[in-house]
Design a protein around this motif. Structure first.
Motif, short mmCIF file in Angstrom:
data_model
loop_
_atom_site.label_atom_id
_atom_site.label_comp_id
_atom_site.label_asym_id
_atom_site.label_seq_id
_atom_site.Cartn_x
_atom_site.Cartn_y
_atom_site.Cartn_z
N ARG A 1 -61.89 -22.40 83.03
CA ARG A 1 -61.52 -22.48 81.61
C ARG A 1 -61.12 -21.12 81.07
O ARG A 1 -60.20 -21.01 80.26
CB ARG A 1 -62.68 -23.04 80.78
N ASP A 2 -61.80 -20.07 81.52
CA ASP A 2 -61.48 -18.72 81.06
C ASP A 2 -60.08 -18.29 81.49
O ASP A 2 -59.45 -17.47 80.82
CB ASP A 2 -62.51 -17.71 81.56
N VAL A 3 -59.59 -18.83 82.60
CA VAL A 3 -58.23 -18.53 83.05
C VAL A 3 -57.24 -19.02 82.00
O VAL A 3 -56.24 -18.36 81.71
CB VAL A 3 -57.94 -19.16 84.43
N GLY A 4 -57.52 -20.19 81.45
CA GLY A 4 -56.66 -20.72 80.39
C GLY A 4 -55.50 -21.52 80.93
O GLY A 4 -55.55 -22.74 80.99
N ALA A 5 -54.45 -20.86 81.33
CA ALA A 5 -53.22 -21.53 81.76
C ALA A 5 -53.41 -22.28 83.08
O ALA A 5 -54.30 -21.97 83.87
CB ALA A 5 -52.11 -20.50 81.92
N ASP A 6 -52.56 -23.27 83.28
CA ASP A 6 -52.57 -24.02 84.53
C ASP A 6 -51.93 -23.17 85.63
O ASP A 6 -50.70 -23.19 85.80
CB ASP A 6 -51.83 -25.34 84.38
N THR A 7 -52.76 -22.43 86.33
CA THR A 7 -52.30 -21.52 87.37
C THR A 7 -53.01 -21.84 88.69
O THR A 7 -54.00 -22.58 88.69
CB THR A 7 -52.63 -20.06 87.00
N PRO A 8 -52.54 -21.27 89.78
CA PRO A 8 -53.27 -21.44 91.04
C PRO A 8 -54.71 -20.93 90.93
O PRO A 8 -55.61 -21.53 91.53
CB PRO A 8 -52.46 -20.61 92.04
N ALA A 9 -54.94 -19.87 90.18
CA ALA A 9 -56.30 -19.33 90.02
C ALA A 9 -57.21 -20.35 89.37
O ALA A 9 -58.36 -20.53 89.78
CB ALA A 9 -56.26 -18.04 89.20
N ARG A 10 -56.72 -21.00 88.35
CA ARG A 10 -57.52 -22.01 87.65
C ARG A 10 -57.87 -23.16 88.59
O ARG A 10 -59.02 -23.61 88.64
CB ARG A 10 -56.77 -22.52 86.44
N SER A 11 -56.90 -23.64 89.34
CA SER A 11 -57.15 -24.73 90.29
C SER A 11 -58.13 -24.30 91.37
O SER A 11 -58.98 -25.10 91.79
CB SER A 11 -55.83 -25.20 90.91
N ALA A 12 -58.03 -23.07 91.83
CA ALA A 12 -58.95 -22.58 92.86
C ALA A 12 -60.38 -22.53 92.34
O ALA A 12 -61.32 -22.89 93.06
CB ALA A 12 -58.50 -21.20 93.33
N ALA A 13 -60.56 -22.09 91.11
CA ALA A 13 -61.90 -22.07 90.52
C ALA A 13 -62.45 -23.49 90.40
O ALA A 13 -63.64 -23.74 90.68
CB ALA A 13 -61.88 -21.37 89.17
N ARG A 14 -61.61 -24.42 90.01
CA ARG A 14 -62.04 -25.82 89.91
C ARG A 14 -62.40 -26.38 91.30
O ARG A 14 -63.36 -27.15 91.43
CB ARG A 14 -60.98 -26.68 89.26
#
Length: 142
Positions: A71-84
């Protein structure tokens, strides 16, 4: 893949989920090197895999931490998906049906990281690896 997941034991699914998430974790760690939460979630899962010791508060905290990082990443990025993916992977220690979530978020990370003209192929390559890896883990556990 659903049929294969359905006949796989809980520990093997946890190993698989951890491996799926670990493959894409660099998308997060390279973008957010000072945020340990998704990596800590995978470390927590590895401890459960190794020992079988389960504390709901520990597993839940690690999962929620990884999802908070997403959630802290914010945008739909590869980083966000990796954290999920990491958050879903550690949750597999509690409920085995979280394992496919780690795989799906790993596919999503690959999709988001790929150039638009290669995104579908990147997802297919990731899915193919996931299926082959789960089959290999099942064979090794048999």
């Amino acid at each position: 893949m659903d049929a294969l997941v359905a006949v796989t034991d809980h520990r093997t699914l946890a190993v698989w989920a951890a491996d799926c998430a670990a493959r894409v974790l660099p998308y997060f760690t390279e973008a957010y090197p000072d945020d340990p939460r998704p990596g800590a979630a995978l470390t927590t899962l590895q401890a459960w895999i190794a020992t079988g010791a389960f504390r709901m508060a520990t597993i839940r905290g690690a999962s929620l931490g990884a999802h908070a990082a997403a959630r802290d990443v914010g945008a739909d990025t590869p980083a966000r998906s990796a954290a999920r993916a990491a958050g879903q992977a550690v949750a597999t220690a509690h409920v085995r049906t979280h394992a496919p979530g780690a795989a799906i978020y790993a596919q999503q990370a690959r999709h988001r990281a790929a150039p638009p003209d290669d995104a579908a192929a990147a997802v297919a390559r990731e899915r193919d690896w996931q299926v082959a890896h789960l089959e290999a883990l099942r064979a090794a556990a048999a």
